[in-house]
Design a protein around this motif. Structure first.
Motif, PDB file in Angstrom:
ATOM      1  N   ASP A 123       0.831  -1.201   0.000  1.00 38.06           N
ATOM      2  CA  ASP A 123       0.000   0.000   0.000  1.00 38.06           C
ATOM      3  C   ASP A 123       0.869   1.257   0.000  1.00 38.06           C
ATOM      4  N   ALA A 124       2.062   1.150   0.588  1.00 30.75           N
ATOM      5  CA  ALA A 124       2.944   2.322   0.697  1.00 30.75           C
ATOM      6  C   ALA A 124       3.733   2.579  -0.576  1.00 30.75           C
ATOM      7  N   GLY A 125       3.977   1.511  -1.373  1.00 32.02           N
ATOM      8  CA  GLY A 125       4.783   1.691  -2.571  1.00 32.02           C
ATOM      9  C   GLY A 125       5.298   0.358  -3.077  1.00 32.02           C
ATOM     10  N   ILE A 126       6.377   0.402  -3.858  1.00 32.88           N
ATOM     11  CA  ILE A 126       6.970  -0.810  -4.406  1.00 32.88           C
ATOM     12  C   ILE A 126       8.256  -1.123  -3.650  1.00 32.88           C
ATOM     13  N   ILE A 127       8.568  -2.405  -3.556  1.00 36.15           N
ATOM     14  CA  ILE A 127       9.800  -2.862  -2.915  1.00 36.15           C
ATOM     15  C   ILE A 127      10.736  -3.350  -4.014  1.00 36.15           C
ATOM     16  N   VAL A 128      11.957  -2.802  -4.049  1.00 33.44           N
ATOM     17  CA  VAL A 128      12.903  -3.141  -5.113  1.00 33.44           C
ATOM     18  C   VAL A 128      14.142  -3.804  -4.535  1.00 33.44           C
ATOM     19  N   ARG A 129      14.730  -4.658  -5.374  1.00 35.80           N
ATOM     20  CA  ARG A 129      15.995  -5.302  -5.045  1.00 35.80           C
ATOM     21  C   ARG A 129      16.937  -5.178  -6.226  1.00 35.80           C
ATOM     22  N   GLY A 130      18.234  -5.283  -5.939  1.00 35.80           N
ATOM     23  CA  GLY A 130      19.240  -5.225  -6.990  1.00 35.80           C
ATOM     24  C   GLY A 130      20.361  -4.288  -6.596  1.00 35.80           C
ATOM     25  N   ALA A 131      21.045  -3.769  -7.597  1.00 30.41           N
ATOM     26  CA  ALA A 131      22.162  -2.866  -7.324  1.00 30.41           C
ATOM     27  C   ALA A 131      22.395  -1.976  -8.532  1.00 30.41           C
ATOM     28  N   LYS A 132      22.988  -0.830  -8.277  1.00 29.16           N
ATOM     29  CA  LYS A 132      23.361   0.117  -9.319  1.00 29.16           C
ATOM     30  C   LYS A 132      24.748   0.666  -9.005  1.00 29.16           C
ATOM     31  N   TYR A 133      25.540   0.911 -10.059  1.00 28.92           N
ATOM     32  CA  TYR A 133      26.763   1.674  -9.892  1.00 28.92           C
ATOM     33  C   TYR A 133      26.431   3.152 -10.062  1.00 28.92           C
ATOM     34  N   GLU A 134      26.913   3.959  -9.150  1.00 30.60           N
ATOM     35  CA  GLU A 134      26.660   5.390  -9.289  1.00 30.60           C
ATOM     36  C   GLU A 134      27.721   6.203  -8.570  1.00 30.60           C
ATOM     37  N   THR A 135      28.303   7.119  -9.291  1.00 32.12           N
ATOM     38  CA  THR A 135      29.239   8.062  -8.699  1.00 32.12           C
ATOM     39  C   THR A 135      28.486   8.976  -7.747  1.00 32.12           C
ATOM     40  N   ALA A 136      29.044   9.170  -6.564  1.00 30.55           N
ATOM     41  CA  ALA A 136      28.562  10.139  -5.571  1.00 30.55           C
ATOM     42  C   ALA A 136      27.349   9.685  -4.779  1.00 30.55           C
ATOM     43  N   ALA A 194      11.206  -2.910 -15.577  1.00 31.45           N
ATOM     44  CA  ALA A 194      10.900  -1.602 -16.171  1.00 31.45           C
ATOM     45  C   ALA A 194      10.354  -0.692 -15.083  1.00 31.45           C
ATOM     46  N   VAL A 195      11.257  -0.175 -14.277  1.00 31.24           N
ATOM     47  CA  VAL A 195      10.851   0.616 -13.129  1.00 31.24           C
ATOM     48  C   VAL A 195      11.738   1.854 -13.032  1.00 31.24           C
ATOM     49  N   GLY A 196      11.134   2.962 -12.647  1.00 32.20           N
ATOM     50  CA  GLY A 196      11.881   4.199 -12.459  1.00 32.20           C
ATOM     51  C   GLY A 196      11.277   5.018 -11.341  1.00 32.20           C
ATOM     52  N   GLY A 197      12.127   5.715 -10.612  1.00 27.71           N
ATOM     53  CA  GLY A 197      11.636   6.552  -9.515  1.00 27.71           C
ATOM     54  C   GLY A 197      12.773   7.156  -8.731  1.00 27.71           C
ATOM     55  N   ILE A 198      12.436   7.766  -7.612  1.00 28.52           N
ATOM     56  CA  ILE A 198      13.413   8.428  -6.754  1.00 28.52           C
ATOM     57  C   ILE A 198      13.714   7.550  -5.545  1.00 28.52           C
ATOM     58  N   VAL A 199      15.006   7.337  -5.292  1.00 27.88           N
ATOM     59  CA  VAL A 199      15.460   6.609  -4.110  1.00 27.88           C
ATOM     60  C   VAL A 199      16.233   7.576  -3.227  1.00 27.88           C
ATOM     61  N   LYS A 200      15.841   7.660  -1.965  1.00 30.47           N
ATOM     62  CA  LYS A 200      16.578   8.481  -1.007  1.00 30.47           C
ATOM     63  C   LYS A 200      17.827   7.707  -0.574  1.00 30.47           C
ATOM     64  N   ASP A 252       6.871   8.576  -5.255  1.00 30.33           N
ATOM     65  CA  ASP A 252       8.213   8.681  -5.819  1.00 30.33           C
ATOM     66  C   ASP A 252       8.404   7.776  -7.037  1.00 30.33           C
ATOM     67  N   VAL A 253       7.348   7.064  -7.454  1.00 30.66           N
ATOM     68  CA  VAL A 253       7.428   6.161  -8.602  1.00 30.66           C
ATOM     69  C   VAL A 253       7.069   6.934  -9.869  1.00 30.66           C
ATOM     70  N   PHE A 254       7.926   6.827 -10.887  1.00 28.90           N
ATOM     71  CA  PHE A 254       7.676   7.505 -12.160  1.00 28.90           C
ATOM     72  C   PHE A 254       7.093   6.555 -13.210  1.00 28.90           C
ATOM     73  N   PHE A 255       7.481   5.304 -13.177  1.00 27.69           N
ATOM     74  CA  PHE A 255       6.857   4.293 -14.017  1.00 27.69           C
ATOM     75  C   PHE A 255       7.187   2.925 -13.434  1.00 27.69           C
ATOM     76  N   TYR A 256       6.318   1.949 -13.734  1.00 24.65           N
ATOM     77  CA  TYR A 256       6.492   0.599 -13.205  1.00 24.65           C
ATOM     78  C   TYR A 256       5.680  -0.351 -14.076  1.00 24.65           C
ATOM     79  N   ARG A 257       6.318  -1.470 -14.457  1.00 27.33           N
ATOM     80  CA  ARG A 257       5.708  -2.462 -15.355  1.00 27.33           C
ATOM     81  C   ARG A 257       5.225  -1.779 -16.636  1.00 27.33           C
ATOM     82  N   HIS A 258       6.064  -0.921 -17.173  1.00 25.77           N
ATOM     83  CA  HIS A 258       5.680  -0.139 -18.354  1.00 25.77           C
ATOM     84  C   HIS A 258       6.898  -0.066 -19.262  1.00 25.77           C
ATOM     85  N   THR A 259       7.024  -1.061 -20.144  1.00 29.91           N
ATOM     86  CA  THR A 259       8.226  -1.133 -20.975  1.00 29.91           C
ATOM     87  C   THR A 259       8.335   0.038 -21.943  1.00 29.91           C
TER      88      THR A 259
END
Length: 485
Positions: free
Chosen positions: A174-187, A212-218, A265-272
């Motif tokens: 109900d609060a949002g989506i739960i994501v797993r994985g990793a990203k490389y990111e400078t800073a 196919a997911v995009g959004g803001i992660v704190k 904070d979700v911009f798109f999800y399950r939307h190729t």
């Protein structure tokens, strides 16, 4: 609102999990590997409050002052203002940094252009991106990207290997989506938030939609872990490696261990389709500040090479002047692409003013692909002394210092200490581990060369050259599928 440097530092003391060289970092604002670059970002925030710099770095709207870097570009002056602000910052900090926020916030502007695409699946998503862009303007966060997954075995589909090799949604709440994985990111370890987006570009079936997911992660959210590469700062004396000890932008593997992204904070999800759109338009704005940074790298190469030639009188030799001219042509080529991209800017689908796309992307190819050769030319002009000159301690030691003073002093204008400083600067710019890292970073930070070329191909209008040759060669209309001549 514009933040102060101390407000930025306070935001990093949120208990976030950072690891460097196998040890947990207690305070990213004081750790030797992170403090120099955190101090630079804090200095940029403080500059916005100073009477000397505020008119260039900020603007006023609705009785509030905001960062010029976060202003949505709607006219050519907006892009020139951003160039002026970048010039002010680089001259103040006396070096080049890439990941300071302005080169990544433009990626969200691309989604702002694609709100109709986002609204196809859920009208909330289009509103979310508009709200977040306004939040960036209002709150002035250090905003970065989260782009490149570890990927794993690229011959296999993501679901045919460890699913965490690419960021994906594991469940909805109900609060949002739960994501797993990793990203490389400078800073990421010393930023406030990141725009999480998918790596996959060629979506082939709906089985990939969990990816196919995009959004803001704190960056301080529960479950976010930042594992840094070894830093360059603090390894050696700052007198011997002045760039590495001040401007190292530390890269992280950002692990997402069941991280909640709230629905707002979700911009798109399950939307190729949305995932395809952002991969295709990701750098339409952000490539501009990225290429602009390389312009300053070119200036550093020209300055280091020219000073080295002038100190020995070699600047009077035609062969030396020709090599310096090559560096100048490189620098002015970058400048020309940036200038032309703004002069011929285009209206975007979101009614923003985006730099002329083929000119900007061609400029990125020019800047990135020619950098290795330009570094080689600058290295030739600086000469072999950048790899054989002793360190500062040897110049100061009683037993060796007098000899180094004798052999490194050229005349009344060039004493040993200035020569040592220049050679140390050139070594760190062109020859050090840090120099090699920066070269690789520039080559790949906005995708590899073949993707740069693909962006040029996809943005260029081939109809003009095709029509010109069709008429010049007197080709029939059949070549266009038109049947008769």
């Amino acid at each position: 609102m514009i933040r102060t440097g101390e407000q930025y530092r306070d935001g990093l003391r949120d208990g976030r999990e950072i690891w460097i060289d196998g040890e947990r970092v207690k305070d990213p604002t004081t750790h030797p590997a992170l403090k120099p670059i955190v101090d630079i970002r804090a200095r940029m925030y403080d500059m916005q409050h100073e009477d000397t710099h505020a008119p260039v770095l900020t603007y006023v709207e609705d009785n509030s002052r905001h960062s010029i870097f976060n202003r949505l570009p709607r006219e050519q002056k907006d892009w020139q203002d951003k160039r002026d602000a970048c010039d002010t910052v680089m001259n103040e900090i006396r070096g080049v940094v890439t990941r300071v926020g302005d080169e990544t916030v433009g990626e969200m502007w691309s989604l702002f252009d694609g709100r109709d695409v986002l609204n196809e699946i859920d009208p909330r998503f289009g509103d979310n991106i508009a709200n977040h862009i306004q939040a960036v303007i209002q709150n002035d966060p250090f905003h970065v990207s989260a782009n490149t997954d570890p990927k794993g075995d690229r011959s296999k589909a993501p679901q045919d290997q460890d699913p965490d090799m690419m960021v994906h949604v594991v469940r909805e709440t109900d609060a949002g989506i739960i994501v797993r994985g990793a990203k490389y990111e400078t800073a990421s370890g010393y930023a406030d938030q990141a725009f999480l987006k998918p790596t996959v570009g060629a979506w082939t079936n709906e089985q990939l939609s969990d990816y196919a997911v995009g959004g803001i992660v704190k960056m301080g959210a529960k479950g976010v872990k930042h594992i840094a590469r070894s830093g360059f700062a603090g390894r050696t004396s700052a007198a011997d490696y002045p760039l590495a000890n001040k401007f190292d932008e530390v890269d992280f593997l950002m692990v997402l261990d069941d991280v909640l992204i709230p629905w707002e904070d979700v911009f798109f999800y399950r939307h190729t389709k949305a995932a395809q759109y952002i991969r295709g338009t990701l750098h339409r704005y952000s490539a501009f500040p990225y290429v602009l940074r390389i312009l300053y790298v070119a200036d550093m190469m020209i300055g280091a090479a020219m000073w080295n030639a002038k100190q020995t009188g070699l600047d009077k030799m035609q062969a030396v002047r020709e090599k310096l001219a090559d560096l100048v042509c490189y620098r002015e080529g970058i400048n020309a692409h940036l200038t032309a991209a703004v002069a011929a800017a285009q209206k975007s689908p979101g009614d923003l003013l985006m730099p002329n796309q083929p000119m900007l992307y061609a400029g990125r190819v020019f800047a990135c692909s020619n950098l290795p050769q330009m570094m080689h030319i600058a290295r030739e002009l600086c000469g072999g002394q950048i790899c054989v000159t002793p360190n500062e301690a040897a110049f100061k030691a009683q037993g060796s210092g007098s000899w180094l003073e004798k052999f490194y002093t050229l005349n009344d204008n060039w004493h040993a200490e200035d020569r040592r400083k220049l050679l140390a600067f050139a070594r760190d710019l062109l020859n050090s581990d840090y120099a090699g890292h920066r070269l690789t970073f520039i080559q790949f930070a906005q995708a590899p060369h073949f993707n740069h070329l693909a962006a040029v191909y996809n943005s260029f209008d081939f109809s003009g050259p095709l029509d010109f040759v069709k008429r010049a060669a007197d080709l029939s209309d059949r070549v266009n599928g038109g049947g008769k001549k």
